[in-house]
Design a protein around this motif. Sequence first.
Motif, PDB file in Angstrom:
ATOM      1  N   ILE A 123       0.770  -1.094   0.046  1.00 58.10           N
ATOM      2  CA  ILE A 123      -0.041  -0.024  -0.041  1.00 58.10           C
ATOM      3  C   ILE A 123       0.912   1.290  -0.026  1.00 58.10           C
ATOM      4  O   ILE A 123       1.880   1.484   0.859  1.00 58.10           O
ATOM      5  N   GLY A 124       0.611   2.074  -0.712  1.00 55.79           N
ATOM      6  CA  GLY A 124       1.306   3.201  -0.897  1.00 55.79           C
ATOM      7  C   GLY A 124       0.921   4.462  -1.788  1.00 55.79           C
ATOM      8  O   GLY A 124      -0.013   4.322  -2.466  1.00 55.79           O
ATOM      9  N   ASP A 125       1.473   5.603  -1.872  1.00 58.90           N
ATOM     10  CA  ASP A 125       1.092   6.790  -2.378  1.00 58.90           C
ATOM     11  C   ASP A 125       2.193   6.633  -4.060  1.00 58.90           C
ATOM     12  O   ASP A 125       2.428   5.692  -4.302  1.00 58.90           O
ATOM     13  N   SER A 126       2.244   8.017  -4.358  1.00 57.48           N
ATOM     14  CA  SER A 126       2.949   8.081  -5.593  1.00 57.48           C
ATOM     15  C   SER A 126       4.354   7.503  -5.593  1.00 57.48           C
ATOM     16  O   SER A 126       4.953   7.177  -6.574  1.00 57.48           O
ATOM     17  N   ILE A 127       4.863   7.357  -4.368  1.00 56.90           N
ATOM     18  CA  ILE A 127       6.310   6.810  -4.496  1.00 56.90           C
ATOM     19  C   ILE A 127       6.338   5.212  -4.611  1.00 56.90           C
ATOM     20  O   ILE A 127       7.080   4.603  -5.281  1.00 56.90           O
ATOM     21  N   LEU A 128       5.371   4.714  -4.227  1.00 58.80           N
ATOM     22  CA  LEU A 128       4.866   3.301  -4.351  1.00 58.80           C
ATOM     23  C   LEU A 128       4.735   3.077  -5.929  1.00 58.80           C
ATOM     24  O   LEU A 128       5.644   1.908  -6.277  1.00 58.80           O
ATOM     25  N   GLY A 129       4.426   3.763  -6.856  1.00 60.14           N
ATOM     26  CA  GLY A 129       4.463   3.460  -8.126  1.00 60.14           C
ATOM     27  C   GLY A 129       5.629   3.449  -8.673  1.00 60.14           C
ATOM     28  O   GLY A 129       6.066   2.939  -9.751  1.00 60.14           O
TER      29      GLY A 129
END
Length: 246
Positions: free
Chosen positions: A65-71
């Motif tokens: 689970i994450g935000d734009s960094i996970l992408g």
Amino acid sequence: MNRMSVVMLVVLGMCCSQILGATNQNQSALAKPAESDKRLHSDGKGWGLDQAKIVDASRPRVLLIGDSILGGYMKSVTKQLEGKVYVDAWVNPYCQSEHYNKLLAEVLAKGPYDVVHVNIGLHGWPKGRIKEGTFEPLTKAYMEVIRAKMPKAKIIWASSTPVTVKGKPTELDPEINTTMIDHNRMAAKVMEELKIPMNDFYGLLVNKLELARGDQFHWKSEAYAILAQCATASILRELGLQSLSK
């Protein structure tokens, strides 16, 4: 139109309404989210839940689970765990809120998962998005949602990455990065209380600002490789796997 036809139309309408209602409920967590701040775009495939195709039910399952960094690092984690672990990834622009906790519960229903790796918070820096005094209780409630839905799952929390000055990637943004430090501090307090292990993503990159892309929030591939390696190692540790050899 005779009475029988009217009855049939009413019944058909009720059935359609129930089907559409169920569809809307099922898609509520997967609805296309919007981020009003264009600087916080998602790296990689964009917002949404990416699910692995399960062909061997004996393999462990992991949810990132994450935000734009996970992408930026999810693809590398998935590749490193290929053949051993199934990886789902939920990339979203949400920050701590009761609404986010509700969506989390819906995504967890796609499991069960053996490990849940969480890296959120980057989208919570603008004033007003997270009300003062609510960061810690909302973060704690987020973890409790996972524990309630997945009591056997191992949880890993990763801190938010540094934020740099636009056009000056080797300089930390004096306002936004200070907020990130404060949020990371509060999150660490919650994780210590709940005995949840942490990955220090902030610490991994704060002395490698030359790897920042220059848009304040995102990073070059070399930085994402560092985060991916850290996330992968922690997932293997929690699963009790020492090798990725097939």
